[in-house]
Design an enzyme around this catalytic site. Structure first.
Site, PDB file in Angstrom:
ATOM      1  N   ALA A   4     -26.104  15.859 -22.324  1.00  0.00           N
ATOM      2  CA  ALA A   4     -25.788  17.151 -22.930  1.00  0.00           C
ATOM      3  C   ALA A   4     -26.307  18.295 -22.063  1.00  0.00           C
ATOM      4  CB  ALA A   4     -26.363  17.231 -24.339  1.00  0.00           C
ATOM      5  N   GLY A  29     -23.945  18.543 -19.268  1.00  0.00           N
ATOM      6  CA  GLY A  29     -22.656  18.899 -19.865  1.00  0.00           C
ATOM      7  C   GLY A  29     -22.574  20.364 -20.236  1.00  0.00           C
ATOM      8  N   ASP A  30     -23.682  20.914 -20.714  1.00  0.00           N
ATOM      9  CA  ASP A  30     -23.737  22.331 -21.057  1.00  0.00           C
ATOM     10  C   ASP A  30     -23.441  23.176 -19.821  1.00  0.00           C
ATOM     11  OD1 ASP A  30     -24.518  24.730 -22.618  1.00  0.00           O
ATOM     12  OD2 ASP A  30     -26.288  24.703 -21.327  1.00  0.00           O
ATOM     13  N   ALA A  31     -24.064  22.857 -18.710  1.00  0.00           N
ATOM     14  CA  ALA A  31     -23.871  23.616 -17.466  1.00  0.00           C
ATOM     15  C   ALA A  31     -22.447  23.466 -16.931  1.00  0.00           C
ATOM     16  CB  ALA A  31     -24.882  23.164 -16.420  1.00  0.00           C
TER      17      ALA A  31
END
Length: 142
Positions: free
Chosen positions: A25, A28-30
């Protein structure tokens, strides 16, 4: 340095199956944030002072939760499993601008993005992010 398909080529230090969902996550956020920024910059006539507001409407926990709900029926069984793991991951932080359920779904979406990135499923990653952005752009909340 970018790879041929536009993604950074740095592999994980461990096999994909051993990367904790919360770490997936995190990356994934970046990756999702970068995809949103690239999308916004590709649009004609978008003024710089509107970029932040436009990006926030796509990357907020509420937006990511809505995108995941839209995408869930399109996911493979493997992707659904990754989403389940991400949704159940304990992040250790308290959501600031979202309720707990939205926050968990947003984490699950980010986990899926991170998983697809490290699984080198970049075409699938672009497909799902593109579908999610298109959905969110066409279903703006009042």
């Amino acid at each position: 340095m970018q790879g041929q398909d536009g993604w950074f080529p740095y592999p994980s230090s461990r096999p994909l199956r051993l990367i904790p969902p919360i770490v997936l996550a995190y990356i994934g956020d970046a990756i999702y944030e970068m995809a949103v920024r690239q999308y916004l910059i590709s649009k004609p006539g978008l003024r710089p002072n509107h970029l932040h507001r436009a990006a926030t409407s796509l990357v907020s926990a509420r937006a990511q939760s809505a995108i995941l709900s839209f995408l869930e029926s399109r996911l493979t069984e493997e992707e659904r499993d990754v989403v389940r793991q991400g949704r159940n991951a304990k992040s250790g932080s308290v959501p600031k601008n979202a309720d707990v359920l939205e926050y968990r779904h947003a984490t699950a979406f980010e986990c899926l993005v991170g998983y697809l990135y490290y699984a080198n499923q970049h075409d699938r990653l672009r497909e799902l992010i593109g579908q999610g952005i298109e959905y969110k752009e066409n279903h703006v909340e009042s």
